[in-house]
Design a protein around this motif. Structure first.
Motif, PDB file in Angstrom:
ATOM      1  N   TYR A 150      -9.832  -4.054  99.621  1.00 14.58           N
ATOM      2  CA  TYR A 150      -8.751  -4.977 100.335  1.00 14.58           C
ATOM      3  C   TYR A 150      -8.048  -4.208 101.408  1.00 14.58           C
ATOM      4  O   TYR A 150      -7.979  -4.546 102.451  1.00 14.58           O
ATOM      5  CB  TYR A 150      -7.847  -5.619  99.462  1.00 14.58           C
ATOM      6  CG  TYR A 150      -6.581  -5.940  99.828  1.00 14.58           C
ATOM      7  CD1 TYR A 150      -6.354  -7.066 100.255  1.00 14.58           C
ATOM      8  CD2 TYR A 150      -5.664  -4.798  99.957  1.00 14.58           C
ATOM      9  CE1 TYR A 150      -5.313  -7.552 100.980  1.00 14.58           C
ATOM     10  CE2 TYR A 150      -4.518  -5.363 100.351  1.00 14.58           C
ATOM     11  CZ  TYR A 150      -4.260  -6.409 100.985  1.00 14.58           C
ATOM     12  OH  TYR A 150      -2.970  -6.963 101.570  1.00 14.58           O
ATOM     13  N   ASP A 169     -14.220  -8.803 107.236  1.00 20.35           N
ATOM     14  CA  ASP A 169     -14.875  -9.900 106.570  1.00 20.35           C
ATOM     15  C   ASP A 169     -15.785  -9.177 105.287  1.00 20.35           C
ATOM     16  O   ASP A 169     -15.888  -9.656 104.290  1.00 20.35           O
ATOM     17  CB  ASP A 169     -15.754 -10.671 107.527  1.00 20.35           C
ATOM     18  CG  ASP A 169     -15.057 -11.689 108.058  1.00 20.35           C
ATOM     19  OD1 ASP A 169     -13.629 -11.601 107.948  1.00 20.35           O
ATOM     20  OD2 ASP A 169     -15.483 -12.324 109.154  1.00 20.35           O
ATOM     21  N   ARG A 172     -13.896  -7.246 102.806  1.00 15.45           N
ATOM     22  CA  ARG A 172     -12.874  -8.164 101.922  1.00 15.45           C
ATOM     23  C   ARG A 172     -13.710  -9.128 101.035  1.00 15.45           C
ATOM     24  O   ARG A 172     -13.581  -9.195 100.092  1.00 15.45           O
ATOM     25  CB  ARG A 172     -12.317  -9.220 103.113  1.00 15.45           C
ATOM     26  CG  ARG A 172     -11.136 -10.345 102.517  1.00 15.45           C
ATOM     27  CD  ARG A 172     -10.566 -11.107 103.622  1.00 15.45           C
ATOM     28  NE  ARG A 172      -9.976 -12.216 103.352  1.00 15.45           N
ATOM     29  CZ  ARG A 172      -9.847 -13.190 104.340  1.00 15.45           C
ATOM     30  NH1 ARG A 172     -10.281 -13.259 105.261  1.00 15.45           N
ATOM     31  NH2 ARG A 172      -9.198 -14.168 103.895  1.00 15.45           N
ATOM     32  N   LEU A 176     -13.508  -9.374  96.949  1.00 11.41           N
ATOM     33  CA  LEU A 176     -13.286 -10.577  96.374  1.00 11.41           C
ATOM     34  C   LEU A 176     -14.499 -10.760  95.373  1.00 11.41           C
ATOM     35  O   LEU A 176     -13.995 -11.427  94.060  1.00 11.41           O
ATOM     36  CB  LEU A 176     -13.350 -11.853  97.485  1.00 11.41           C
ATOM     37  CG  LEU A 176     -13.285 -13.283  96.708  1.00 11.41           C
ATOM     38  CD1 LEU A 176     -11.843 -13.258  96.064  1.00 11.41           C
ATOM     39  CD2 LEU A 176     -13.487 -14.312  97.807  1.00 11.41           C
ATOM     40  N   GLU A 198      -6.624 -11.678  94.220  1.00 14.71           N
ATOM     41  CA  GLU A 198      -7.370 -12.782  94.981  1.00 14.71           C
ATOM     42  C   GLU A 198      -6.309 -13.526  95.844  1.00 14.71           C
ATOM     43  O   GLU A 198      -6.870 -13.932  96.948  1.00 14.71           O
ATOM     44  CB  GLU A 198      -7.609 -13.583  93.938  1.00 14.71           C
ATOM     45  CG  GLU A 198      -8.371 -14.970  94.467  1.00 14.71           C
ATOM     46  CD  GLU A 198      -8.783 -15.928  93.157  1.00 14.71           C
ATOM     47  OE1 GLU A 198      -9.718 -16.577  93.455  1.00 14.71           O
ATOM     48  OE2 GLU A 198      -8.535 -15.690  92.120  1.00 14.71           O
ATOM     49  N   LYS A 199      -5.051 -13.624  95.413  1.00 10.52           N
ATOM     50  CA  LYS A 199      -4.136 -14.354  96.112  1.00 10.52           C
ATOM     51  C   LYS A 199      -3.907 -13.494  97.919  1.00 10.52           C
ATOM     52  O   LYS A 199      -3.735 -14.047  98.582  1.00 10.52           O
ATOM     53  CB  LYS A 199      -2.923 -14.485  95.705  1.00 10.52           C
ATOM     54  CG  LYS A 199      -2.727 -15.500  94.647  1.00 10.52           C
ATOM     55  CD  LYS A 199      -1.409 -15.531  93.741  1.00 10.52           C
ATOM     56  CE  LYS A 199      -1.794 -16.350  92.709  1.00 10.52           C
ATOM     57  NZ  LYS A 199      -0.509 -16.739  91.886  1.00 10.52           N
ATOM     58  N   LEU A 201      -6.039 -11.265  98.899  1.00  6.80           N
ATOM     59  CA  LEU A 201      -7.099 -11.501  99.859  1.00  6.80           C
ATOM     60  C   LEU A 201      -7.355 -12.842 100.485  1.00  6.80           C
ATOM     61  O   LEU A 201      -8.003 -13.213 101.522  1.00  6.80           O
ATOM     62  CB  LEU A 201      -8.585 -11.383  98.969  1.00  6.80           C
ATOM     63  CG  LEU A 201      -8.863  -9.964  98.402  1.00  6.80           C
ATOM     64  CD1 LEU A 201      -9.757 -10.141  96.983  1.00  6.80           C
ATOM     65  CD2 LEU A 201      -9.283  -9.265  99.612  1.00  6.80           C
ATOM     66  N   THR A 202      -6.699 -13.832 100.126  1.00  6.63           N
ATOM     67  CA  THR A 202      -6.562 -15.251 100.919  1.00  6.63           C
ATOM     68  C   THR A 202      -5.365 -15.234 101.723  1.00  6.63           C
ATOM     69  O   THR A 202      -5.249 -15.821 103.033  1.00  6.63           O
ATOM     70  CB  THR A 202      -6.505 -16.251  99.704  1.00  6.63           C
ATOM     71  OG1 THR A 202      -7.551 -16.372  98.722  1.00  6.63           O
ATOM     72  CG2 THR A 202      -6.310 -17.617 100.369  1.00  6.63           C
ATOM     73  N   ASN A 203      -4.124 -14.708 101.167  1.00  3.41           N
ATOM     74  CA  ASN A 203      -3.011 -15.143 102.112  1.00  3.41           C
ATOM     75  C   ASN A 203      -2.754 -13.921 103.296  1.00  3.41           C
ATOM     76  O   ASN A 203      -1.917 -14.331 104.219  1.00  3.41           O
ATOM     77  CB  ASN A 203      -1.873 -15.122 101.270  1.00  3.41           C
ATOM     78  CG  ASN A 203      -1.977 -15.997 100.236  1.00  3.41           C
ATOM     79  OD1 ASN A 203      -2.368 -17.395 100.616  1.00  3.41           O
ATOM     80  ND2 ASN A 203      -1.391 -15.861  99.129  1.00  3.41           N
ATOM     81  N   PRO A 208     -10.837 -17.588 106.907  1.00  2.00           N
ATOM     82  CA  PRO A 208     -11.061 -17.989 105.466  1.00  2.00           C
ATOM     83  C   PRO A 208     -12.358 -16.889 104.945  1.00  2.00           C
ATOM     84  O   PRO A 208     -13.108 -16.305 105.898  1.00  2.00           O
ATOM     85  CB  PRO A 208     -11.640 -19.229 105.492  1.00  2.00           C
ATOM     86  CG  PRO A 208     -12.119 -19.600 106.998  1.00  2.00           C
ATOM     87  CD  PRO A 208     -11.237 -18.588 107.588  1.00  2.00           C
ATOM     88  N   ALA A 210     -15.366 -15.934 101.643  1.00  2.00           N
ATOM     89  CA  ALA A 210     -16.046 -16.085 100.461  1.00  2.00           C
ATOM     90  C   ALA A 210     -16.661 -15.112  99.792  1.00  2.00           C
ATOM     91  O   ALA A 210     -16.994 -14.071 100.430  1.00  2.00           O
ATOM     92  CB  ALA A 210     -17.170 -17.162 100.557  1.00  2.00           C
TER      93      ALA A 210
END
Length: 222
Positions: A150, A169, A172, A176, A198-199, A201-203, A208, A210
Motif C-alpha cells: 500500500y 496500480d 495497490r 488488495l 481495504e478502505k 486502498l479505495t479512498n 478504481p 481490483a
C-alpha cells in the motif's frame, strides 16, 4: 520477485534500478546463517527456553535504552544472541520470531518518500513466509506485507521520486489481494485491520482498482 499467498505464488517484476539493492540484501540475509551445524542434542528443551527468554529480555532492554536516549533502535541493537539461538535451535518454535527480527534489522530506517525500500521489506516478508509457512505469526507478517505494498503504491503517485500510475496500480492490487485474503481469517483484530486497509486502498487513490495477480499483467503494461 515472488509473493506467496495461500499456497500460491505470484511473480512481481521490479525496476532494474532495484536489482543491485536486492542483491546486496540477499547476501546480507544469508550471512548470519553461516556457521557450524548445530548439534540438536547439545541442550535440553529447558535450555532452549531459558536462552530464548534471556535473548528476548536483552533485546527489550536494548530497545528501551536506545529509545530513552532518543535513538531509533533499528540497526543499533546487538544481534549476537538472536543469531546464536537460531544456530543452536534452527527448528525451535521460537526461531521464526528471531529470524524475522534479524531480517527486519536489515531494512531501511526511513523510506524518505521513495518506494524502493518497500521492495526490501516485502522481500524480508517473502523469505519469512517461505521458511516458516506454518508460523503462528504468518498472518501478521502478511498484513505487514500488504501495508508495505500500500505504501509503495501511494508513493508511486505521491512520493518524492518518479511518478507512475501503472506501478501504483500494480502494487495497490498486490496489497488488495493480500488484504481480501486476510479478511477471511478468524482473528477479529486482524480482520478489522484488513478492513481498515481495504478502505485506505479505495479512498486514498483517485483511480478504481481490483485485486489483480501481478503475473497476469503483460510486459507491455509496465
Amino acid at each position: 520477485m515472488r509473493a506467496t499467498l495461500n499456497g500460491e505464488r505470484a511473480t512481481l517484476i521490479v525496476p532494474l534500478r532495484l536489482i543491485g539493492l536486492l542483491a546486496i540484501f540477499a547476501l546480507a540475509a544469508i550471512a548470519f546463517a553461516q556457521g557450524p551445524s548445530p548439534d540438536k542434542n547439545q541442550a535440553p528443551k529447558t535450555g532452549e527456553t531459558v536462552f530464548y527468554r534471556a535473548a528476548e529480555k536483552e533485546w527489550e532492554r536494548q530497545t528501551v535504552e536506545l529509545e530513552k536516549s532518543g535513538k531509533n533502535p533499528k540497526g543499533r541493537r546487538d544481534l549476537g544472541l538472536l543469531r546464536e539461538f537460531i544456530r543452536r535451535w534452527p527448528e525451535s518454535e521460537f526461531a521464526d520470531r528471531f529470524f524475522l527480527k534479524l531480517m527486519e534489522e536489515g531494512t531501511c530506517l526511513e523510506w524518505k518518500g521513495y518506494p524502493d525500500c518497500g521492495i526490501v521489506e516485502v522481500r524480508v516478508e517473502e523469505e519469512f513466509l517461505e521458511r516458516y509457512p506454518n508460523s503462528p505469526i504468518r498472518e501478521q507478517v502478511e498484513l505487514q506485507m500488504a501495508r508495505a505494498y500500500y505504501q509503495m503504491a501511494w508513493l508511486w503517485v505521491n512520493g518524492a521520486g518518479e511518478h507512475s500510475d501503472k506501478w501504483s496500480d500494480l502494487f495497490r492490487a498486490q496489497s488488495l489481494t493480500i488484504t481480501l485474503h486476510l479478511k477471511k481469517n478468524h482473528n477479529p483484530e486482524l480482520g478489522k485491520a484488513a478492513e481498515e486497509l481495504e478502505k485506505k486502498l479505495t479512498n486514498d487513490f483517485p483511480r478504481p482498482i481490483a485485486p489483480i495477480p501481478s503475473d497476469v499483467l503483460s510486459p507491455d503494461y509496465l
